[in-house]
Design a protein around this motif. Structure first.
Motif, short mmCIF file in Angstrom:
data_model
loop_
_atom_site.label_atom_id
_atom_site.label_comp_id
_atom_site.label_asym_id
_atom_site.label_seq_id
_atom_site.Cartn_x
_atom_site.Cartn_y
_atom_site.Cartn_z
N THR A 88 0.89 -1.16 -0.03
CA THR A 88 0.07 0.03 -0.19
C THR A 88 0.82 1.19 -0.05
OG1 THR A 88 -1.49 -1.17 1.42
CG2 THR A 88 -1.84 1.27 1.16
N PHE A 130 2.47 4.76 0.67
CA PHE A 130 2.59 5.25 2.17
C PHE A 130 1.48 6.30 2.23
CE2 PHE A 130 3.68 8.38 5.37
CZ PHE A 130 3.69 7.75 6.36
N LEU A 135 -1.73 4.57 2.96
CA LEU A 135 -1.68 3.81 4.32
C LEU A 135 -2.73 4.42 5.47
CD1 LEU A 135 -0.79 1.13 5.50
CD2 LEU A 135 1.24 2.18 6.05
N SER A 136 -3.77 3.63 5.70
CA SER A 136 -4.41 4.49 6.88
C SER A 136 -3.77 3.53 8.20
CB SER A 136 -5.94 3.65 6.72
OG SER A 136 -5.94 2.13 6.95
N GLU A 170 -5.09 -0.15 8.76
CA GLU A 170 -4.10 -0.83 8.22
C GLU A 170 -2.79 -1.10 8.47
OE1 GLU A 170 -2.68 -2.36 3.76
OE2 GLU A 170 -4.03 -0.69 3.82
N TRP A 171 -2.21 -0.01 8.98
CA TRP A 171 -1.19 -0.17 9.83
C TRP A 171 -0.90 -1.10 10.94
CZ3 TRP A 171 4.34 1.83 9.57
CH2 TRP A 171 4.67 1.91 10.99
N ASN A 199 6.35 0.73 -0.85
CA ASN A 199 4.73 0.49 -0.43
C ASN A 199 4.64 -0.58 0.60
OD1 ASN A 199 4.05 2.11 -2.57
ND2 ASN A 199 4.48 0.71 -4.25
N ARG A 200 5.69 -0.67 1.58
CA ARG A 200 5.51 -1.59 2.60
C ARG A 200 5.90 -1.13 3.83
NH1 ARG A 200 6.55 -8.06 1.29
NH2 ARG A 200 4.80 -8.20 0.04
N HIS A 260 4.16 -0.72 6.54
CA HIS A 260 3.77 -1.43 7.65
C HIS A 260 4.47 -2.87 7.91
CE1 HIS A 260 1.95 -2.28 3.98
NE2 HIS A 260 0.36 -2.33 4.22
#
Length: 251
Positions: free
Chosen positions: A100, A102, A105-106, A109-110, A154-155, A157
């Protein structure tokens, strides 16, 4: 005929319904361990893993449960003890590996990703520690991720959670040494797996990596390393982060 390495032992494998978790469960069973196949929602696939083990003459049970909650972790451990009476090995494999950006990224979701990967390993280790401390061959094995060491777009989290597993591994190696429990982290490289609908078909960061051995790894190759770390031959190894990646990354 020599005795198998894990004869009479019991292993709990979280996220064991498919891919690396499945192969770890099968490998540990092949060495004589009774297996607790944990899943959150893939019950049919988990039952298939357990049946495969039983068909080969081994012992296995499925315990559905959420590793990201205290109640769920306690229920998984309770289910293992009810089924087999002991725990000798805990493999913290449960994870989600979403991509996702950044900016998109909610916090929800984090937190979800960290709760499964990092909180889950903490909660399962905490719940299993009393039982593990009674074993003369106790091991906790955390399954890390290469992107925690190389970084990946995009990762945020996933990278953060998997990096946290390295720190947790080192801390628990200190804290649990007096109980005779070894704690290590296995870091798979680019492994050929079937990915769920919540993950990209192929992680984008794979495109910039080329294993020296010229191929992707197999889930069974990760399982073999986990089995060694769970065995009596690995009692002098603890607090380590061990990479199996075909030479794509050399720490």
């Amino acid at each position: 005929m020599t005795e198998r390495n894990l004869e009479g032992r019991v292993a709990v494998v979280t996220g064991a319904a498919r891919n690396i978790g499945r192969e770890i469960a099968l490998r540990l069973a092949s060495e004589g361990a009774a297996i607790v196949v944990n899943t959150l929602s893939s019950v049919g696939e988990a039952e298939g893993v357990a049946e495969e083990i039983r068909s080969a003459g081994g012992k296995a049970t499925v315990v559905q449960g959420d590793v990201s909650s205290e109640e769920g972790a306690a229920a998984i451990v309770s289910g293992a003890l009810d089924a087999f009476g002991r725990i000798d090995c805990l493999v913290n494999n449960a994870a989600v590996r979403r991509e996702t950006p950044f900016a998109e990224l909610s916090f929800q979701e984090w937190r979800e990703v960290l709760s499964i990967i990092l909180d889950g390993a903490f909660l399962m280790s905490k719940a299993a520690q009393p039982a593990l401390s009674k074993s003369d061959n106790a091991a906790i094995i955390n399954i890390g991720g290469m992107s925690a060491h190389t970084g990946a777009a995009n990762r945020a989290h996933v990278v953060t959670a998997k990096t946290g597993l390295v720190g947790l591994t080192r801390a628990l190696a200190h804290d649990l040494a007096s109980d005779g429990i070894t704690v290590n982290c296995v870091v798979p490289g680019m492994i050929g797996t079937v990915r769920g609908r919540s993950a990209a078909a192929e992680p984008s960061h794979h495109a910039v990596h080329n294993p020296l051995v010229g191929r992707r790894g197999k889930p069974s190759e990760i399982a073999a390393l986990v089995e060694f770390l769970a065995s009596p031959d690995a009692r002098y190894i603890t607090g380590q982060t061990i990479h199996a990646n075909g030479g794509v990354f050399m720490p």
